[in-house]
Design an enzyme around this catalytic site. Structure first.
Site, PDB file in Angstrom:
ATOM      1  N   SER A  24       0.654  -1.397   0.078  1.00  0.00           N
ATOM      2  CA  SER A  24       0.071   0.042  -0.161  1.00  0.00           C
ATOM      3  C   SER A  24       0.870   1.167  -0.100  1.00  0.00           C
ATOM      4  O   SER A  24       1.846   1.158   0.474  1.00  0.00           O
ATOM      5  CB  SER A  24      -0.765   0.081   1.171  1.00  0.00           C
ATOM      6  OG  SER A  24      -1.927   1.129   1.209  1.00  0.00           O
ATOM      7  N   PRO A  25       0.388   2.475  -0.566  1.00  0.00           N
ATOM      8  CA  PRO A  25       1.188   3.700  -0.528  1.00  0.00           C
ATOM      9  C   PRO A  25       1.406   4.143   0.943  1.00  0.00           C
ATOM     10  O   PRO A  25       0.712   3.939   1.769  1.00  0.00           O
ATOM     11  CB  PRO A  25       0.175   4.577  -1.045  1.00  0.00           C
ATOM     12  CG  PRO A  25      -0.805   3.853  -2.048  1.00  0.00           C
ATOM     13  CD  PRO A  25      -0.798   2.588  -1.265  1.00  0.00           C
ATOM     14  N   GLN A 101       1.055   6.178  -7.467  1.00  0.00           N
ATOM     15  CA  GLN A 101      -0.259   7.002  -7.165  1.00  0.00           C
ATOM     16  C   GLN A 101      -0.088   8.548  -7.018  1.00  0.00           C
ATOM     17  O   GLN A 101       0.906   8.867  -6.573  1.00  0.00           O
ATOM     18  CB  GLN A 101      -0.508   6.668  -5.392  1.00  0.00           C
ATOM     19  CG  GLN A 101      -1.901   7.196  -5.000  1.00  0.00           C
ATOM     20  CD  GLN A 101      -2.160   6.976  -3.490  1.00  0.00           C
ATOM     21  OE1 GLN A 101      -1.336   7.616  -2.742  1.00  0.00           O
ATOM     22  NE2 GLN A 101      -2.832   5.719  -3.189  1.00  0.00           N
ATOM     23  N   TYR A 183      -8.388  13.978   1.126  1.00  0.00           N
ATOM     24  CA  TYR A 183      -7.441  14.670   0.164  1.00  0.00           C
ATOM     25  C   TYR A 183      -8.478  15.354  -0.919  1.00  0.00           C
ATOM     26  O   TYR A 183      -9.724  15.228  -0.798  1.00  0.00           O
ATOM     27  CB  TYR A 183      -6.252  13.860  -0.516  1.00  0.00           C
ATOM     28  CG  TYR A 183      -5.507  13.208   0.400  1.00  0.00           C
ATOM     29  CD1 TYR A 183      -5.420  13.998   1.785  1.00  0.00           C
ATOM     30  CD2 TYR A 183      -4.770  12.033   0.072  1.00  0.00           C
ATOM     31  CE1 TYR A 183      -4.479  13.280   2.646  1.00  0.00           C
ATOM     32  CE2 TYR A 183      -3.939  11.487   1.296  1.00  0.00           C
ATOM     33  CZ  TYR A 183      -3.850  11.810   2.477  1.00  0.00           C
ATOM     34  OH  TYR A 183      -3.033  11.405   3.360  1.00  0.00           O
ATOM     35  N   ARG A 231      -8.344   4.918  -5.547  1.00  0.00           N
ATOM     36  CA  ARG A 231      -8.514   4.785  -4.091  1.00  0.00           C
ATOM     37  C   ARG A 231      -9.504   5.715  -3.464  1.00  0.00           C
ATOM     38  O   ARG A 231      -9.448   6.960  -3.763  1.00  0.00           O
ATOM     39  CB  ARG A 231      -7.136   4.846  -3.194  1.00  0.00           C
ATOM     40  CG  ARG A 231      -7.462   4.745  -1.818  1.00  0.00           C
ATOM     41  CD  ARG A 231      -6.122   4.855  -0.993  1.00  0.00           C
ATOM     42  NE  ARG A 231      -5.355   3.526  -1.006  1.00  0.00           N
ATOM     43  CZ  ARG A 231      -4.763   2.825  -0.012  1.00  0.00           C
ATOM     44  NH1 ARG A 231      -5.256   3.208   1.587  1.00  0.00           N
ATOM     45  NH2 ARG A 231      -4.357   1.775  -0.020  1.00  0.00           N
ATOM     46  N   ARG A 327       1.302  -1.112   7.139  1.00  0.00           N
ATOM     47  CA  ARG A 327       2.186  -1.345   8.121  1.00  0.00           C
ATOM     48  C   ARG A 327       2.830  -2.852   8.533  1.00  0.00           C
ATOM     49  O   ARG A 327       4.015  -2.688   8.909  1.00  0.00           O
ATOM     50  CB  ARG A 327       1.204  -1.000   9.361  1.00  0.00           C
ATOM     51  CG  ARG A 327       0.885   0.505   9.560  1.00  0.00           C
ATOM     52  CD  ARG A 327       0.047   0.646  10.798  1.00  0.00           C
ATOM     53  NE  ARG A 327      -0.215   2.221  11.127  1.00  0.00           N
ATOM     54  CZ  ARG A 327      -1.058   2.921  10.409  1.00  0.00           C
ATOM     55  NH1 ARG A 327      -1.679   2.321   9.551  1.00  0.00           N
ATOM     56  NH2 ARG A 327      -1.144   4.037  10.687  1.00  0.00           N
TER      57      ARG A 327
END
Length: 357
Positions: A24-25, A101, A183, A231, A327
């Site tokens: 994941s980013p 991304q 965002y 996303r 993570r």
């Protein structure tokens, strides 16, 4: 293991992932003037060595005003391309795929480095004036922005298009638009933030317009074989009638599918910190499952995915098509190799490391 599992290949348009495990980013706050360096090569390269099928970059700002901090990586000028070409070449040598991304942080921009608390920086303190769908800041982790004019919106769309072209030039296999986590795109489609009265505000169709127009144009300018992913925040996690809900995400996903988006990663939230009692293993997976079942679009699942059997169950049960992990990859860059050993799956160990597996 079932017929379709964590180590089953997946074709998305013209590319094939060797497994369903995705990095994941994750923002690294380690770029200099938007350029990536040795840290990014080691950070992403080690996950490729570790067996991930797809590696998605951290959010790459499409212009300087769209950065979260001064230390964000970007694709706002051609000088950013060579660094990514080098990284992509190495990742491809490990039989993994890459996605860029691209993003704009809107009113969540102009912050200090994480070591300094990620606090909003005023222009007087080295920051910059932020802009968003509306001049509102209802939450603590957002600045008070200026409202984007129609001319501003046109410029931002062009910045996204230019960033997409640079991603192609840099050798990425796919592009993901970051339209979640509070965002800029999310600041438009959520009625909580968007108070506009023009064609980019008010109705559902107007609020999703910026994302739809941007995705549609990018689909037309990138290679036909190149996947386009988005996303989103599937829900706002707010008890408010105006808040974005899963039903909204299903409608949006259908529209994005019709214009050529190939996959939706279903995250959530972004305007407020979620109560820890609501965070548990796979807590956001139902969003991906619902969107997939209602629309038929490919989905990526996120949300405290940390164990091999857990990730495999998500894929094998058909809840999502990809297990997108963050993570756990920071803790274990070689998660896919360890998962294959645990589950009896197939993962290619680089010859340099075979003596250990």
């Amino acid at each position: 293991m079932s017929a379709t599992n964590l180590f089953s290949p997946l074709r998305i348009r013209g590319i094939e992932l060797k497994n369903r495990i995705v990095v994941s980013p994750m923002q690294q706050f380690s770029a200099v003037n938007g350029k990536v360096g040795h840290w990014h090569m080691v950070h992403l390269g080690s996950r490729a060595v570790g067996g991930a099928g797809l590696i998605i970059t951290e959010s790459l700002a499409v212009n300087k005003e769209g950065r979260s901090t001064h230390y964000d990586a970007g694709l706002w000028n051609d000088g950013h391309i060579p660094g990514w070409r080098t990284i992509n070449k190495f990742i491809h040598e490990q039989d993994a795929k890459t996605a860029a991304q691209i993003a704009h942080f809107g009113s969540k921009a102009s912050r200090s480095h994480p070591n300094d608390g990620l606090q909003y920086l005023t222009p007087e303190n080295g920051g910059w004036v932020t802009k968003s769908s509306s001049a509102v800041a209802p939450f603590n982790n957002m600045s008070l922005p200026l409202e984007l004019t129609l001319r501003d919106i046109g410029k931002i769309k062009k910045d996204f298009f230019a960033a997409a072209r640079r991603a192609v030039s840099a050798g990425f296999d796919a592009i993901e638009l970051h339209a979640g986590h509070g965002y800029l795109f999310h600041q438009f489609y959520s009625n909580i933030i968007n108070h506009r009265k023009d064609q980019y505000g008010g109705s559902f169709e107007n609020r999703i317009r910026l994302l739809v127009e941007t995705a549609e144009e990018i689909r037309s300018i990138i290679p036909e074989a190149m996947p386009l992913m988005v996303r989103i925040s599937a829900v706002d996690y707010l008890e408010d009638d105006k808040a974005w809900k899963i039903e909204d995400s299903i409608i949006l996903a259908n529209i994005l599918k019709q214009i050529g988006v190939d996959l939706i990663t279903a995250s959530a939230g972004g305007f407020v910190f979620l109560d820890k009692s609501r965070v548990f293993p796979s807590y956001q997976v139902p969003f991906a499952e619902k969107i997939k079942s209602e629309t038929g679009i490919l989905t990526g699942a996120v949300g405290a995915i940390t164990e091999a059997q857990q990730a495999n169950d998500i894929i094998a049960s058909g809840k999502a098509d990809l297990a997108v992990m963050a993570r756990e990859f920071l803790r274990d860059p070689y998660f896919p190799l360890h998962a294959a050993k645990e589950l009896g799956g197939t993962a290619t160990v680089p010859f340099q490391y075979k003596r250990a597996f």
